[in-house]
Design an enzyme around this catalytic site. Structure first.
Site, PDB file in Angstrom:
ATOM      1  N   ARG A  23       0.811  -1.148  -0.009  1.00 47.72           N
ATOM      2  CA  ARG A  23      -0.016  -0.020   0.061  1.00 47.72           C
ATOM      3  C   ARG A  23       0.809   1.193   0.211  1.00 47.72           C
ATOM      4  O   ARG A  23       0.625   2.285  -0.259  1.00 47.72           O
ATOM      5  CB  ARG A  23      -0.925   0.059   1.210  1.00 47.72           C
ATOM      6  CG  ARG A  23      -1.769  -1.141   1.293  1.00 47.72           C
ATOM      7  CD  ARG A  23      -2.493  -1.218   2.702  1.00 47.72           C
ATOM      8  NE  ARG A  23      -1.476  -1.683   3.655  1.00 47.72           N
ATOM      9  CZ  ARG A  23      -1.748  -1.486   4.904  1.00 47.72           C
ATOM     10  NH1 ARG A  23      -2.703  -1.017   5.560  1.00 47.72           N
ATOM     11  NH2 ARG A  23      -0.777  -1.805   6.016  1.00 47.72           N
ATOM     12  N   GLU A  28       5.984   6.233  12.692  1.00 45.69           N
ATOM     13  CA  GLU A  28       5.601   7.009  13.794  1.00 45.69           C
ATOM     14  C   GLU A  28       6.360   8.117  13.604  1.00 45.69           C
ATOM     15  O   GLU A  28       7.637   8.031  13.698  1.00 45.69           O
ATOM     16  CB  GLU A  28       5.636   6.367  14.970  1.00 45.69           C
ATOM     17  CG  GLU A  28       4.868   5.112  15.307  1.00 45.69           C
ATOM     18  CD  GLU A  28       5.024   4.315  16.790  1.00 45.69           C
ATOM     19  OE1 GLU A  28       5.856   5.028  17.485  1.00 45.69           O
ATOM     20  OE2 GLU A  28       4.671   3.303  17.013  1.00 45.69           O
ATOM     21  N   GLN A  47       3.790  23.745  20.209  1.00 43.74           N
ATOM     22  CA  GLN A  47       3.552  24.528  18.751  1.00 43.74           C
ATOM     23  C   GLN A  47       3.966  23.759  17.738  1.00 43.74           C
ATOM     24  O   GLN A  47       4.995  23.129  17.988  1.00 43.74           O
ATOM     25  CB  GLN A  47       3.973  25.940  18.670  1.00 43.74           C
ATOM     26  CG  GLN A  47       3.540  26.601  17.810  1.00 43.74           C
ATOM     27  CD  GLN A  47       3.985  28.060  17.687  1.00 43.74           C
ATOM     28  OE1 GLN A  47       4.353  28.900  18.835  1.00 43.74           O
ATOM     29  NE2 GLN A  47       4.281  28.684  16.663  1.00 43.74           N
ATOM     30  N   ASN A  49       4.633  23.807  13.507  1.00 40.85           N
ATOM     31  CA  ASN A  49       4.662  25.007  12.622  1.00 40.85           C
ATOM     32  C   ASN A  49       5.114  24.086  11.238  1.00 40.85           C
ATOM     33  O   ASN A  49       5.668  23.207  11.149  1.00 40.85           O
ATOM     34  CB  ASN A  49       5.820  25.836  12.676  1.00 40.85           C
ATOM     35  CG  ASN A  49       5.785  26.574  13.961  1.00 40.85           C
ATOM     36  OD1 ASN A  49       4.643  27.102  14.510  1.00 40.85           O
ATOM     37  ND2 ASN A  49       6.995  27.002  14.830  1.00 40.85           N
ATOM     38  N   LYS A  72      13.293  22.190  19.472  1.00 41.38           N
ATOM     39  CA  LYS A  72      12.528  21.907  18.190  1.00 41.38           C
ATOM     40  C   LYS A  72      12.696  20.589  17.641  1.00 41.38           C
ATOM     41  O   LYS A  72      13.808  20.074  17.831  1.00 41.38           O
ATOM     42  CB  LYS A  72      13.009  23.073  17.029  1.00 41.38           C
ATOM     43  CG  LYS A  72      12.642  24.376  17.400  1.00 41.38           C
ATOM     44  CD  LYS A  72      13.363  25.438  16.359  1.00 41.38           C
ATOM     45  CE  LYS A  72      13.336  26.765  17.007  1.00 41.38           C
ATOM     46  NZ  LYS A  72      13.982  27.695  16.398  1.00 41.38           N
ATOM     47  N   HIS A 119      19.006  27.966  14.999  1.00 37.65           N
ATOM     48  CA  HIS A 119      18.629  26.941  14.051  1.00 37.65           C
ATOM     49  C   HIS A 119      18.147  27.465  12.786  1.00 37.65           C
ATOM     50  O   HIS A 119      17.949  28.373  12.569  1.00 37.65           O
ATOM     51  CB  HIS A 119      17.282  26.046  14.432  1.00 37.65           C
ATOM     52  CG  HIS A 119      16.784  25.148  13.430  1.00 37.65           C
ATOM     53  ND1 HIS A 119      15.525  25.428  13.079  1.00 37.65           N
ATOM     54  CD2 HIS A 119      17.147  23.930  12.889  1.00 37.65           C
ATOM     55  CE1 HIS A 119      15.405  24.454  12.240  1.00 37.65           C
ATOM     56  NE2 HIS A 119      16.355  23.644  12.219  1.00 37.65           N
ATOM     57  N   TYR A 132       7.891  21.615  12.130  1.00 38.71           N
ATOM     58  CA  TYR A 132       8.551  21.156  13.226  1.00 38.71           C
ATOM     59  C   TYR A 132       7.665  21.652  14.440  1.00 38.71           C
ATOM     60  O   TYR A 132       6.656  22.133  14.531  1.00 38.71           O
ATOM     61  CB  TYR A 132       9.750  22.040  13.410  1.00 38.71           C
ATOM     62  CG  TYR A 132       9.809  23.505  13.045  1.00 38.71           C
ATOM     63  CD1 TYR A 132       9.271  23.925  11.795  1.00 38.71           C
ATOM     64  CD2 TYR A 132       9.835  24.590  14.170  1.00 38.71           C
ATOM     65  CE1 TYR A 132       9.424  25.106  11.190  1.00 38.71           C
ATOM     66  CE2 TYR A 132       9.701  25.767  13.576  1.00 38.71           C
ATOM     67  CZ  TYR A 132       9.680  26.172  12.370  1.00 38.71           C
ATOM     68  OH  TYR A 132       9.457  27.677  12.059  1.00 38.71           O
ATOM     69  N   GLU A 143      12.632  36.990  19.689  1.00 40.92           N
ATOM     70  CA  GLU A 143      13.355  36.445  18.453  1.00 40.92           C
ATOM     71  C   GLU A 143      14.681  36.885  18.573  1.00 40.92           C
ATOM     72  O   GLU A 143      15.193  38.225  18.904  1.00 40.92           O
ATOM     73  CB  GLU A 143      12.814  37.012  17.449  1.00 40.92           C
ATOM     74  CG  GLU A 143      11.534  35.981  17.074  1.00 40.92           C
ATOM     75  CD  GLU A 143      11.109  36.187  15.616  1.00 40.92           C
ATOM     76  OE1 GLU A 143      11.173  35.212  14.599  1.00 40.92           O
ATOM     77  OE2 GLU A 143      10.573  37.273  15.387  1.00 40.92           O
TER      78      GLU A 143
HETATM   79  C1  LIG Z   1       8.336  31.637  13.570  1.00 39.19           C
HETATM   80  C2  LIG Z   1       6.900  32.136  13.596  1.00 39.19           C
HETATM   81  C3  LIG Z   1       6.553  33.262  12.813  1.00 39.19           C
HETATM   82  N1  LIG Z   1       5.181  33.653  12.659  1.00 39.19           N
HETATM   83  C4  LIG Z   1       5.097  34.499  11.768  1.00 39.19           C
HETATM   84  C5  LIG Z   1       5.755  35.745  11.810  1.00 39.19           C
HETATM   85  C6  LIG Z   1       6.052  36.308  10.266  1.00 39.19           C
HETATM   86  O1  LIG Z   1       5.028  37.191  10.147  1.00 39.19           O
HETATM   87  C7  LIG Z   1       5.913  34.916   9.581  1.00 39.19           C
HETATM   88  C8  LIG Z   1       7.026  34.679   9.014  1.00 39.19           C
HETATM   89  O2  LIG Z   1       8.205  34.361  10.076  1.00 39.19           O
HETATM   90  P1  LIG Z   1       9.746  34.305   9.922  1.00 39.19           P
HETATM   91  O3  LIG Z   1      10.243  35.032   8.810  1.00 39.19           O
HETATM   92  O4  LIG Z   1      10.550  34.513  11.220  1.00 39.19           O
HETATM   93  O5  LIG Z   1       9.640  32.532   9.533  1.00 39.19           O
HETATM   94  P2  LIG Z   1      10.832  31.547   9.291  1.00 39.19           P
HETATM   95  O6  LIG Z   1      11.998  32.546   8.815  1.00 39.19           O
HETATM   96  O7  LIG Z   1      10.452  30.546   8.715  1.00 39.19           O
HETATM   97  O8  LIG Z   1      11.296  31.485  10.941  1.00 39.19           O
HETATM   98  C9  LIG Z   1      11.596  30.100  11.525  1.00 39.19           C
HETATM   99  O9  LIG Z   1      13.031  29.801  11.052  1.00 39.19           O
HETATM  100  C10 LIG Z   1      13.324  28.504  11.232  1.00 39.19           C
HETATM  101  C11 LIG Z   1      14.752  28.220  10.845  1.00 39.19           C
HETATM  102  C12 LIG Z   1      13.245  28.306  12.709  1.00 39.19           C
HETATM  103  O10 LIG Z   1      14.052  27.771  13.500  1.00 39.19           O
HETATM  104  C13 LIG Z   1      11.902  28.918  13.501  1.00 39.19           C
HETATM  105  O11 LIG Z   1      12.078  28.813  14.830  1.00 39.19           O
HETATM  106  C14 LIG Z   1      11.488  29.976  12.892  1.00 39.19           C
HETATM  107  O12 LIG Z   1      12.470  31.099  13.420  1.00 39.19           O
HETATM  108  O13 LIG Z   1       5.023  34.126  10.534  1.00 39.19           O
HETATM  109  C15 LIG Z   1       4.402  32.921  13.604  1.00 39.19           C
HETATM  110  O14 LIG Z   1       3.107  33.787  13.457  1.00 39.19           O
HETATM  111  N2  LIG Z   1       4.733  32.271  14.226  1.00 39.19           N
HETATM  112  C16 LIG Z   1       5.642  31.597  14.436  1.00 39.19           C
HETATM  113  O15 LIG Z   1       5.925  30.585  15.290  1.00 39.19           O
END
Ligand SMILES: Cc1cn([C@H]2C[C@H](O)[C@@H](COP(=O)(O)OP(=O)(O)O[C@H]3O[C@@H](C)C(=O)[C@@H](O)[C@H]3O)O2)c(=O)[nH]c1=O
Length: 184
Positions: A23, A28, A47, A49, A72, A119, A132, A143
């Protein structure tokens, strides 16, 4: 589940057991008890993402400071990335060192990145969907980050510099020394 601790203590590569049949496959993607056994503690993830990026995108290097620090558990749902974790735990013997691991939909590897790490990842395939879990909520004010091309860190993102796509925030990120001075 196979697992390997990287040269950075507490940072683990996980390889879930994949069951294939006519299939397709089953695995997991997250098991709280198994992860807690491997790590020796149980991160409480609050959370999840997901992001999609095209070839050449470099997201990072990111962290949240102080009480807002996040561990993470990261993986790739589509395509492949080079995932990078940098140890910036102030008293760590491997402070400033990084690991880089290829994570893909194909190899189904995951990386556990502890609190106190920067990261980031680069996208090696045409597109990549990255997913993640975090053990602390997003907090914009907490941040912090370092420019992904910082010469002290000298990370090989495996993307030609002229093809790299960075957010405005990441283009303007501080250097590693500036973060060091803040954290010490
Ligand atoms: C990270 C994050 C962003 N946002 C929003 C803020 C912004 O308007 C939009 C895009 O955010 P950023 O440009 O910071 O997204 P990004 O560059 O993808 O940030 C991420 O990068 C990787 C490498 C990580 O390790 C994460 O922890 C996170 O920092 O999303 C959230 O609402 N919640 C969240 O947890």
């Amino acid at each position: 589940m196979k697992y390997t601790e990287t040269k950075l203590s507490g940072c683990f590569i996980l390889e879930p057991a994949v069951f294939e049949d006519e299939r397709g496959y089953f695995f997991e993607s997250y098991n709280e008890n198994k992860l807690a056994e491997i790590l020796g503690h149980n991160p409480h993830f609050v959370q999840d993402n997901q992001s999609k990026s095209q070839f050449g995108v470099v997201r990072g290097l990111h962290m949240q400071a102080g009480d807002h620090a996040q561990a993470k558990l990261v993986r790739v749902l589509e395509g492949s990335v080079l995932d990078v974790a940098v140890d910036v735990r102030p008293n760590s013997p491997t402070y400033g060192q990084h690991v880089a691991v290829e994570l893909s939909a194909e190899n189904k590897k995951q990386l556990f990145v502890p609190r106190g790490f920067l990261h980031g990842f680069s996208v090696l395939s045409e597109q990549a969907v990255f997913s993640y879990k975090c053990d602390n909520n997003y907090n914009k004010e907490a941040e912090d980050g370092v420019h992904p091309l910082d010469p002290q860190l000298a990370i090989d993102w495996r993307i030609p510099v002229h093809r790299m796509i960075l957010s405005q925030k990441d283009k303007e990120a501080q250097n590693f020394t500036a973060l060091y001075n803040k954290l010490k």
